[in-house]
Design an enzyme around this catalytic site. Structure first.
Site, short mmCIF file in Angstrom:
data_model
loop_
_atom_site.label_atom_id
_atom_site.label_comp_id
_atom_site.label_asym_id
_atom_site.label_seq_id
_atom_site.Cartn_x
_atom_site.Cartn_y
_atom_site.Cartn_z
N ARG A 167 -49.35 -22.45 41.62
CA ARG A 167 -49.63 -23.49 42.63
C ARG A 167 -49.35 -24.88 42.08
O ARG A 167 -50.02 -25.85 42.43
CB ARG A 167 -51.07 -23.39 43.16
CG ARG A 167 -51.45 -22.05 43.72
CD ARG A 167 -50.62 -21.65 44.95
NE ARG A 167 -50.96 -20.29 45.34
CZ ARG A 167 -50.32 -19.22 44.90
NH1 ARG A 167 -49.31 -19.33 44.07
NH2 ARG A 167 -50.67 -18.02 45.29
N SER A 241 -56.73 -21.15 51.65
CA SER A 241 -57.44 -21.05 50.36
C SER A 241 -57.72 -22.44 49.80
O SER A 241 -56.79 -23.21 49.58
CB SER A 241 -56.59 -20.26 49.35
OG SER A 241 -56.29 -19.00 49.88
N GLU A 338 -57.12 -25.89 45.12
CA GLU A 338 -55.71 -25.70 45.45
C GLU A 338 -55.26 -26.79 46.41
O GLU A 338 -54.12 -27.22 46.42
CB GLU A 338 -55.51 -24.31 46.07
CG GLU A 338 -54.08 -23.96 46.34
CD GLU A 338 -53.89 -22.53 46.80
OE1 GLU A 338 -53.09 -22.32 47.72
OE2 GLU A 338 -54.54 -21.62 46.26
#
Length: 342
Positions: A167, A241, A338
């Site tokens: 990520r 998320s 994230e």
């Protein structure tokens, strides 16, 4: 016809958390040249800041935005090269990611089907190195074009230059805030290498009596799984998320497995480290379904923080900090967000 620069625009329709913050100035661009002309002709607007907006799906806005907000609406999908085995596709930075994935699936070009239904745009995808169900952008990435915001030159980046991580990419670290991604090129396979080992894909395919799946079957299975697990931002504000799945040393992992029998974990390729699902850790810490005011943790998926309507960005940040503290106290694991907090 010149660009339409609007003042004091609410960004509520442009972020999936549905947070009502104001942009001093807001403009949509349809090409790299639009951006270059804008910067040259309206330099003063840039002095208080620049924020580039894609799908607004990985974003938590905590305050009004000074300077100028640019909505990347550079469209277009083009086949730029082809061989016996591969096809190279180039897509504009403003193309909706899921629309692009469905275009590849409909044309039987493989590689991105596991990334179906991820919200956002093509331009934002490499910034985040988006990933799901055992696949990441970097696996099919060929190159991207980006305007250097300072020099206004168009630069090309290959995979190594993007410095992809979990990520992560160069555009979230050293190159943060310095580029506008205008188009991205992907190298896709004509003959599929199906990946169904992650998550519940095999289970869904089995329920449908599909024993020899094609890429459209995998894509459809993932769409169904995501819809069952994740709330639609049109119904309830969220950005999917909120936290990354943490990676820890083998030593700590062994300790956790001893103290918490049944804790799910995954091996990390090329490393002795072990990855744990953040959603499981948050749920076990007692947060699933928690709500304070209009900020909360989703009732079906603890990894998703939600805005039930009128939450402020700061309230969601405060909730995320409480969750981090709680997971640290229980497991000794430091969660990382994230989502990009602004």
């Amino acid at each position: 016809m010149g660009l339409d620069i609007q003042q004091n625009i609410s960004l509520k329709p442009y972020n999936t958390f549905g947070l009502d913050v104001l942009a001093d100035n807001f403009v949509r661009i349809n090409s790299a040249q639009d951006f270059i002309d804008l910067k040259k002709n309206h330099q003063k607007l840039f002095e208080k800041g620049l924020f580039i907006l894609g799908g607004g799906s990985n974003l938590l806005l905590t305050h009004d935005v000074s300077g100028i907000v640019i909505k990347n609406e550079i469209l277009g999908i083009e086949k730029v090269k082809e061989s016996d085995e591969f096809v190279w596709l180039e897509a504009g930075g403003g193309v909706v990611w899921h629309d692009f994935v469905q275009f590849t699936v409909d044309n039987h070009w493989a590689g991105l089907e596991n990334l179906s239904l991820i919200p956002g745009t093509v331009g934002a995808a490499p910034m985040q190195n988006i990933g799901a169900y055992g696949v990441e952008i970097k696996d099919c990435f060929e190159s991207l074009d980006a305007v250097n915001i300072n020099s206004l030159e168009i630069e090309k980046f290959n995979g190594a230059q993007c410095q992809f991580g979990y990520r992560e990419s160069y555009f979230k670290r050293g190159g943060k805030g310095q580029y506008l991604i205008t188009k991205v090129c992907f190298k896709l396979r004509k003959k599929a290498e199906i990946s169904t080992s992650y998550g519940a894909i095999q289970e869904v395919l089995k329920q449908k009596n599909i024993s020899n799946p094609e890429i459209k079957d995998v894509s459809q299975a993932i769409i169904e799984i995501r819809k069952s697990k994740l709330p639609d931002p049109k119904d309830i504000g969220n950005s999917g998320s909120f936290f990354k799945n943490p990676t820890v040393s083998k030593e700590l992992a062994d300790k956790l497995k001893l103290n918490f029998p049944g804790i799910p974990s995954y091996a990390v390729e090329g490393s002795s480290d072990v990855k744990f699902p953040a959603g499981w850790l948050i749920e076990k810490s007692g947060w699933k379904g928690f709500r304070k005011g209009d900020a909360g943790v989703h009732a079906k998926q603890a990894l998703v923080l939600v805005n039930y309507g009128m939450a402020k960005g700061k309230e969601i940040v405060e909730l995320s900090e409480e969750i981090k503290k709680s997971v640290w106290n229980m497991f000794g694991i430091q969660l990382e967000t994230e989502v990009n907090i602004m």
